[in-house]
Structure formats: C-alpha cells, structure tokens
Enzyme design. Structure first.
Site, PDB file in Angstrom:
ATOM      1  N   ARG A  98     -13.105 -11.282  -9.630  1.00  0.00           N
ATOM      2  CA  ARG A  98     -14.094 -10.553 -10.415  1.00  0.00           C
ATOM      3  C   ARG A  98     -14.852 -11.581 -11.247  1.00  0.00           C
ATOM      4  O   ARG A  98     -14.261 -12.291 -12.058  1.00  0.00           O
ATOM      5  CB  ARG A  98     -13.418  -9.505 -11.299  1.00  0.00           C
ATOM      6  CG  ARG A  98     -12.806  -8.362 -10.497  1.00  0.00           C
ATOM      7  CD  ARG A  98     -12.120  -7.332 -11.389  1.00  0.00           C
ATOM      8  NE  ARG A  98     -11.729  -6.146 -10.642  1.00  0.00           N
ATOM      9  CZ  ARG A  98     -10.577  -5.989 -10.010  1.00  0.00           C
ATOM     10  NH1 ARG A  98      -9.697  -6.980 -10.046  1.00  0.00           N
ATOM     11  NH2 ARG A  98     -10.302  -4.886  -9.356  1.00  0.00           N
ATOM     12  N   GLY A 111     -17.193  -0.952  -8.016  1.00  0.00           N
ATOM     13  CA  GLY A 111     -17.747  -1.911  -8.970  1.00  0.00           C
ATOM     14  C   GLY A 111     -18.438  -3.064  -8.265  1.00  0.00           C
ATOM     15  O   GLY A 111     -19.544  -3.477  -8.647  1.00  0.00           O
ATOM     16  N   ASP A 150      -6.974   2.772  -3.282  1.00  0.00           N
ATOM     17  CA  ASP A 150      -6.975   4.064  -3.970  1.00  0.00           C
ATOM     18  C   ASP A 150      -7.584   5.177  -3.134  1.00  0.00           C
ATOM     19  O   ASP A 150      -7.375   6.357  -3.428  1.00  0.00           O
ATOM     20  CB  ASP A 150      -7.751   3.967  -5.289  1.00  0.00           C
ATOM     21  CG  ASP A 150      -7.043   3.110  -6.321  1.00  0.00           C
ATOM     22  OD1 ASP A 150      -5.857   2.794  -6.109  1.00  0.00           O
ATOM     23  OD2 ASP A 150      -7.661   2.765  -7.334  1.00  0.00           O
ATOM     24  N   ARG A 175      -0.271  -3.336  -2.611  1.00  0.00           N
ATOM     25  CA  ARG A 175      -1.368  -4.110  -2.015  1.00  0.00           C
ATOM     26  C   ARG A 175      -0.863  -5.149  -1.019  1.00  0.00           C
ATOM     27  O   ARG A 175      -1.655  -5.727  -0.278  1.00  0.00           O
ATOM     28  CB  ARG A 175      -2.133  -4.866  -3.109  1.00  0.00           C
ATOM     29  CG  ARG A 175      -2.898  -4.018  -4.086  1.00  0.00           C
ATOM     30  CD  ARG A 175      -3.775  -4.924  -4.950  1.00  0.00           C
ATOM     31  NE  ARG A 175      -4.401  -4.208  -6.025  1.00  0.00           N
ATOM     32  CZ  ARG A 175      -5.535  -3.516  -5.920  1.00  0.00           C
ATOM     33  NH1 ARG A 175      -6.127  -3.441  -4.738  1.00  0.00           N
ATOM     34  NH2 ARG A 175      -6.051  -2.902  -6.951  1.00  0.00           N
ATOM     35  N   ARG A 208      12.787  17.886  28.300  1.00  0.00           N
ATOM     36  CA  ARG A 208      11.543  17.795  29.055  1.00  0.00           C
ATOM     37  C   ARG A 208      11.379  18.922  30.077  1.00  0.00           C
ATOM     38  O   ARG A 208      10.285  19.128  30.606  1.00  0.00           O
ATOM     39  CB  ARG A 208      11.473  16.448  29.782  1.00  0.00           C
ATOM     40  CG  ARG A 208      11.364  15.246  28.858  1.00  0.00           C
ATOM     41  CD  ARG A 208      11.247  13.962  29.661  1.00  0.00           C
ATOM     42  NE  ARG A 208      11.199  12.781  28.809  1.00  0.00           N
ATOM     43  CZ  ARG A 208      10.088  12.276  28.294  1.00  0.00           C
ATOM     44  NH1 ARG A 208       8.931  12.873  28.531  1.00  0.00           N
ATOM     45  NH2 ARG A 208      10.130  11.190  27.534  1.00  0.00           N
ATOM     46  N   ASN A 258      -0.336  10.561  23.164  1.00  0.00           N
ATOM     47  CA  ASN A 258      -1.646  11.049  22.711  1.00  0.00           C
ATOM     48  C   ASN A 258      -2.480  11.565  23.875  1.00  0.00           C
ATOM     49  O   ASN A 258      -3.668  11.274  24.004  1.00  0.00           O
ATOM     50  CB  ASN A 258      -2.419   9.943  21.977  1.00  0.00           C
ATOM     51  CG  ASN A 258      -3.500  10.521  21.065  1.00  0.00           C
ATOM     52  OD1 ASN A 258      -3.328  11.572  20.461  1.00  0.00           O
ATOM     53  ND2 ASN A 258      -4.633   9.844  20.983  1.00  0.00           N
ATOM     54  N   GLN A 298       9.065   2.149  20.876  1.00  0.00           N
ATOM     55  CA  GLN A 298       7.845   2.790  20.400  1.00  0.00           C
ATOM     56  C   GLN A 298       8.096   4.230  19.955  1.00  0.00           C
ATOM     57  O   GLN A 298       7.309   4.796  19.203  1.00  0.00           O
ATOM     58  CB  GLN A 298       6.778   2.754  21.500  1.00  0.00           C
ATOM     59  CG  GLN A 298       6.312   1.350  21.819  1.00  0.00           C
ATOM     60  CD  GLN A 298       5.697   1.249  23.209  1.00  0.00           C
ATOM     61  OE1 GLN A 298       4.504   1.448  23.366  1.00  0.00           O
ATOM     62  NE2 GLN A 298       6.507   0.929  24.205  1.00  0.00           N
TER      63      GLN A 298
END
Length: 791
Positions: A101, A133, A179, A314, A493, A554, A685
């Site tokens: 900053r 900012g 945030d 962080r 299954r 997916n 996985q």
C-alpha cells in the site's frame, strides 16, 4: 508548448508485419500488470495469464513491482517480463511481483513520478489486480493522467512527443480479495482458497471440540463482508454466526446461548460460533471473539476457547478454482486492455453466474462501498440484498439447519394443528461415490424436518430399498455428517431391472414412502427415469421424485456442476502438483490420467489449474496426425530448455491411444532428450472431505429440491424432475424429458459449457506464435455458446 493530445484521438492498436501490436509511437504495445493491497491466493495465476496472453497478442508485458510503490520508485520497480518469467507459479500463494500500500501514490508528487516512470517504458495500459481501494486509486490516476502529462511536459521530464503518443491511460481491473466483497461478482480471486483454509481449521477444531464436549469461537476475516463467516458456518456445520451485514438484536447473547444449549441437548458434542472480524451490534459496537467467549462463560458457565485464524486465511496454495478461474480472468483482462478504445470506461473483469463478465469499474466499487453505509443506516435488508440473492438464502438456510426442532408439546390441552400423518420422504443414493453426498443427506434431513416431513434414509441404494433397509433419520442422526467424505447411507451403481420393478413398488408401499429424493450420478438418474417411465404399470411410482446431481465426472444433464466435482478436481490438482515437483530435478514428461469417463471436465480444468501443456479429451478424441504434431512440439520445447512437460489424458479419451501408449510414443520421439513417466491418479479423486464449494452447493441444491417436493406433495401432483446449477441459478427440468438433454451414447449432457474454455490451455501454456485479437476467445461468449440451450 504543444497541447497534450485529446482523449478522443484514435488510439486503437495496429498490427505490424511481425504480428506485434503497435502504439501511436510505432513501438510494440506495452502493458503493465501490478498487484496491490492485500494479497490473495490466485493472484499469481492471474498475473501469469495476463503476461502470456499479452505476449500471444503481440504486446510486451511489464511487471510493476510492489504495487503502486514500484511505479512511484521506478528503476527496477518496473521490469519487462518474458514467457518463462511467470513459469511454475500457478501453485504458489501470494504474488511473485509483490504488493504494498503506497502512501506516496496518494499524493500528486507520487502520481507524477508513477506516470513518468511508466512512460519511460512506454506503458499506457495497465491491468491492476487488487481490492476496491487499489482500483479506486487507479481510477483517480487514470483521470489525472492528462494533467499529469501536461505538468511533466512543462517541467521537461517528458517530451511533448511522448505525451502525444500516450495521451490516455487505459485500465482494466481484477478484484483480488479473500473477503469476496465486490458487489456484482459471485467470487473474487482468493475467496475460495480462504474458505479452504477456514474449513480445514473448523474440521480440525471440531474433532478436538467433540472429544472434550467444548465450545469454540472462531474469528475469520471480513471487515465489511460476512461471506467467509456465513459460508464457513454453513459448510462447517456450525451453531451460530455473526456477520457485518446483519448485526444481531439487543438480546443476541440470550439467543446465541439458547441455541448452543439446544444443540447440546439435541446430541451435539461440540459447539462452534463463527465471528466475522467486522461484526458489530446494532449500535455499531464491535463484537469480538473474546466478547462471545465471555458471554458464553457468563451465561452458560462454560470456558469456551477462542481461535483467531488471521492471515493463515491468505496463505497456502491456491485452490483449483482460484487457479483456473483466475487464469480465465487474466486472459480476459489482457484481451480487454489490448483492445480498449480511447474514452472507454475502465472495466472490472469478474466471475458472475459461472461466466466471465465485464462490469463497470467505478459503479461496482461505489455499490460495494455503499454496503457499509446501508448497515450504518440500519438498512440491513438492503445490505443483504446488495450481497446477492444467494447470501440472503444462505442466511435463512443456516438458521434452519443450525436450530434443533422444538420438542412436541405434551400439554393435554394443546390441539394438534393437523391429524394427518407427516409426509414420508426417502433419501437414496445411487451411482458412484461423490464427496458431498453426506453433506447433501444431512441438509435433506434437517431441512426436511423443517418442512414437517418424516425423513427416511435408504441404506445401500436401490438394492437397499428392495431389501427393506429403510430407517427414519432424526436431526441428531446426521450430526457430524457435514464434512465427512464417503456416504453414510451407502451407494450402489445398480439400476433397477424390469424384473425388480414390482418388488420396488411394493417396498415403496410397505414403507409408506410419499416422495423420493435421489442423490447421485448417472445411474441414479437412469434409475429414477426408469421409475417415471414405468408409472403406468406400477402405481406405486406415482410419487414426487427429484434427482440431485452428485458425481465427480460432472456428466449429468441440467447442471453445469455436480456435487463432488470440485473436491475431485482439487484432489487431482494436489496429486499433479506433487508429480510436477518430482520432475523438478530432471528432464521429464509426465502423462497423467484423470477420471471422468467420457466427460473431460476434470481433465480440462486440471490442465488449466496445473499449467499442463496438453490435455486430451474424449470430446475431441486423439488422432495420429495430432500426436505427431504434439510430439514435435514437445521435443522442440525440451530442446529450448524446458525441464518438465505435463500431459493430461481423460481416462476415456481414446480406446487405442491409452495412457501407456501415449507414454511410449512420447518416449520414442524424445530419445535421450527427456524421459517419460505415466501416472494414473485413480480413486484418490473420489476420496477426502468435501470442499467448501461442494458443501455449499449440496446444501443449496437440496434446499431447492425439498421446496419442489413440498409443493408437489401439497398439490398432490407426482411431479418428477432433476435439478441443477445453470448459469449460476438453481433450476429444475422434467425427468421424463431427460433424454432431450442427454447424450446417452457418451453418458454426458449434449451441451457442456466448459468446452468453450478449451482454447485457454494452449493460449497460456504454448508459446507458439502471435495471435490476432479475434483468435483469442472472449471466454464469456465462448462459454455461453458451448452451454447452448441449457440456459
């Protein structure tokens, strides 16, 4: 003194014979990239994408080191970047170009120095990655640019010709903030990784808290935004949460303690309160974690423990999402800043509804800063609405799931509201295991009880229903399931055969099941579809049915993401990171096989998140001609000094070109230049605790599904549907029309949104020549096109 060129002078970049983009001074277009304010995981991925996309577009990228401090200081504070300057940084936390900053930059003298130093390198286009900012300061600098140039010309610091060649500063912003406080964006860079850190801590704390039947108070970041606190509370199965947008009422201490006490009486061994660092009461007085601890001590007589997570949120490696999404954002930002026209208002490139979107910078920053003003004005509803519909919905869901049901009245004078028995809703898993199934089942039980349903658990999938393994589940029965991997109800299954349908109908009648909530993968959907299509023959199937997508592949219709996919992707990325480290000291090609059956989502996203040079998908197939070109490119890369080359193959990319075959082909072509290893990631996985994203999505999808079931039961309609997340919104589709949205031969949807992201892999991993602007996709449009009519 010649006047500085007005801002409406034509500034569109032009091409040269070499393919480079040229500025008005005839020199290659130069782009600066800087990270400013607080660091956020994923900034490195964004920087890498900006740099490499700029190079592919024929521009010259520069790093402005340590944020605006580097621009003010000049010298080594502004450095040219090459392709390899940003190699091997995807997995690193923080930002390799530094952040700070700068107080000097806020003053006129600092801005004059920054403008002079940028122009020394011919830079008049910037990609700024930071919080509100940083972006506000950048916009002020942009607006001051013409007057700064006039003053620099007047003092002789720059020539009139230099000023004329760079009359306008063009800026594009990316929001890096854990945030998640940007109004209008669903997720900012670093937020997902911060949630990973918080959930890891909460899961660890829960185990020790349960051992001692103890209460913990956990403080998380969020000065003006309660996103991290709220989502961590939902995903962590916590008891109480304090967020800045909704300060608690004057009796909050009594309310909190009564809920903690009720939770213990309902069977909880531990209690957890999450406090956002910016939480206040309605008079604006801050509520700290220690304040909460003292309230618990005074009112419950319990010595609660306080954990302030601080900057650990962080730190660490960025999550898979913060790598692949930040990569797309960086690509889009570079494309935007290169193509900007004079007079264009600066934009923020952000993720909204799972799409890359361009938002007006200062309007969004003003809206973001207005939230704290809404809170100060006691307009809490307005503050919550500014955070988006999902924020308000999750507040309500958290309240429901964290509050144990009241004991039924035993007063003889009391009159029951209804003599009808509660509707009985059965939860059943089917298909392969997906992390997050337990989270979904827990949410179903607790939210179902709130609907006044009797919730039944079917153990062992549809075979379990045939065997009569069906049991009522209470609020306490699902305690502790929120973060567990696996599936407590089990999953199978098997799809019910025609011969089993009669017995299945009898089991539904025997257990008086009024509705089915089916949570699972492709075979779960086929099973539910079979019940629906056989309703004419078996009246027992004339009940409401809802399918919730849970599959690491997916590959389910009607949803862009499935429960478990994010966890599987993160597991794959962790494994691939380790594989890449193992090759650090040698010249090696790794061919890694990733799950997904005939859906390449895991493979493509793993490639984006780990910087793979090549990804092979079933959707594209593998050809001998393509392999020859890929082998040649690999050989040239190693000859040029590369030490690692990562190839990712979807497990069903090709029947004949297996992982082993690919490895042998690349080894034969490489001779002694490099060696080749193969790695099959396998079922790791599917393992581990579900990620925050999978827990939150499971809760959201199940809540929506139960509302559908409640409506159908109230109307007496046997509706059947499958639900999913499409374009950032939860929606439903008729189950009997499932084949309209399904490619049955390949067991995947007809339209897959992520296919629009395929060009991003080569764009940022293969330095194979300059591209025209039109050859670099707008990934927002590309995803919309690939999604087709799903929207």
């Amino acid at each position: 003194m010649p006047a500085v060129m007005s801002s409406d002078t034509a500034l569109s970049p032009t091409g040269s014979s070499s393919g480079q983009l040229l500025g008005l001074d005839g020199e290659p277009l130069r782009i600066g990239v800087l990270t400013s304010g607080g660091d956020a995981q994923g900034m490195n991925a964004a920087v890498r994408a900006v740099v490499r996309t700029a190079i592919r577009l024929g521009a010259k990228p520069y790093a402005v080191m340590e944020g605006w401090a580097g621009a003010v200081a000049g010298g080594d504070g502004i450095r040219p970047l090459e392709w390899d300057s940003v190699g091997s940084i995807l997995q690193r936390g923080g930002t390799i170009i530094g952040t700070a900053r700068s107080a000097e930059f806020r003053e006129r003298a600092g801005q004059l120095a920054a403008a002079r130093n940028l122009l020394e390198h011919g830079i008049d286009r910037l990609v700024v990655i930071g919080g509100d900012g940083s972006l506000t300061g950048t916009n002020e600098f942009r607006k001051n640019w013409p007057s700064l140039l006039e003053e620099l010309v007047a003092t002789g610091d720059i020539s009139a010709e230099t000023a004329a060649a760079h009359p306008v500063l063009m800026v594009t912003g990316l929001v890096g903030s854990i945030d998640n406080d940007l109004v209008g964006a669903d997720m900012t860079i670093g937020t997902d990784s911060a949630l990973h850190r918080i959930l890891e801590a909460i899961d660890d704390i829960s185990s020790t808290a349960a051992s001692h039947q103890r209460t913990f108070v956990v403080e998380v970041m969020g000065r003006h935004c309660g996103y991290l606190a709220l989502m961590a509370a939902v995903a962590g199965g916590c008891d109480y949460v304090l967020v800045p947008e909704l300060p608690p009422g004057k009796d909050w201490e009594e309310d909190m303690c009564s809920k903690l006490k009720a939770g213990r009486e309902a069977g909880r061994r531990e209690s957890m309160v999450i406090v956002a660092e910016g939480a206040t009461d309605r008079e604006g007085n801050r509520i700290t974690a220690d304040d909460v601890r003292q309230v618990i001590a005074d009112k419950l007589g319990e010595a609660a423990r306080v954990t302030i997570l601080g900057h650990v949120q962080r730190g660490g490696r960025p999550s898979a999402y913060d790598r692949w999404m930040s990569t797309l954002l960086g690509c889009a930002a570079a494309r935007e800043v290169v193509s900007m026209e004079p007079g264009s208002k600066p934009a923020i490139i952000a993720e909204r509804h799972n799409r890359i979107r361009h938002l007006p910078m200062m309007e969004q920053i003003a809206a973001t800063r207005a939230v704290k003003d809404l809170v100060a004005a006691h307009d809490y509803l307005g503050a919550i609405q500014a955070r988006g519909a999902s924020f308000g919905n999750m507040l309500e869901l958290f309240e429901t799931m964290s509050t144990p049901p009241a004991e039924p009245s035993t007063n003889a004078d009391s009159t029951p509201s209804s003599t009808a028995r509660p509707k009985r809703v059965a939860i059943i898993h089917a298909g392969g295991l997906a992390p997050g199934m337990n989270t979904a089942a827990r949410a179903a039980v607790r939210l179902g009880i709130d609907h006044d349903f009797t919730m039944l658990g079917v153990y062992g999938g549809f075979p379990g229903l045939l065997d009569g393994d069906v049991h009522e589940l209470t609020w306490a029965d699902v305690e502790g399931w929120v973060g567990d991997g696996g599936a407590q109800l089990g999953t199978r299954r098997e799809v019910p055969t025609i011969e089993q349908l009669y017995a299945l109908g009898r089991a539904i009648e025997l257990h008086e099941i009024d509705a089915l909530l089916v949570i699972g993968g492709y075979n779960a959907y086929l099973s539910a579809y079979r019940l629906v299509t056989e309703r004419d023959r078996y009246p027992a199937f004339q009940i409401p049915i809802v399918c919730v997508p849970a599959s690491i592949d997916n590959n389910l219709p009607g949803s862009e993401l499935s429960i478990g996919t994010d966890t599987a992707l993160n597991n794959a990325v962790v494994a691939l990171d380790s594989i890449k480290l193992s090759a650090a000291a040698s010249h090696r090609c790794f061919v890694a096989e990733v799950m997904g059956r005939k859906c390449g989502y895991l493979s493509l996203m793993s490639g984006l998140a780990t910087g793979a040079e090549k990804v092979y998908l079933n959707e594209e197939g593998i050809t001998l001609k393509g392999l020859a070109a890929d082998s040649e490119r690999m050989v040239e890369s190693f000859r040029s000094g590369r030490s690692l080359y990562l190839v990712i193959r979807n497990e069903r990319a090709s029947v004949n070109y297996t992982t082993d075959v690919l490895a042998h082909i690349f080894a034969e072509e490489g001779k002694d230049l490099y060696d080749v290893r193969e790695a099959i990631l396998g079922h790791q996985q599917q393992g581990g605790s579900p990620t925050a994203f999978d827990r939150i999505m499971a809760t959201k999808l199940v809540a929506y599904s139960l509302d559908l079931l409640a409506g159908a039961l109230k109307r007496g309609e046997p509706t059947a549907s499958y639900v999913g997340l499409v374009g950032g919104k939860v929606s439903n589709h008729p189950l009997d029309r499932m084949n309209d949205d399904l490619d049955r031969d390949h067991r995947r949807p007809r339209h897959q949104w992520w296919l629009g992201l395929r060009p991003a892999v080569s764009l940022v991993s293969q330095n194979s020549g300059t591209l025209a602007l039109e050859d670099v996709p707008d990934f927002g449009e590309a995803v919309d096109d690939a999604a087709g009519d799903q929207r």
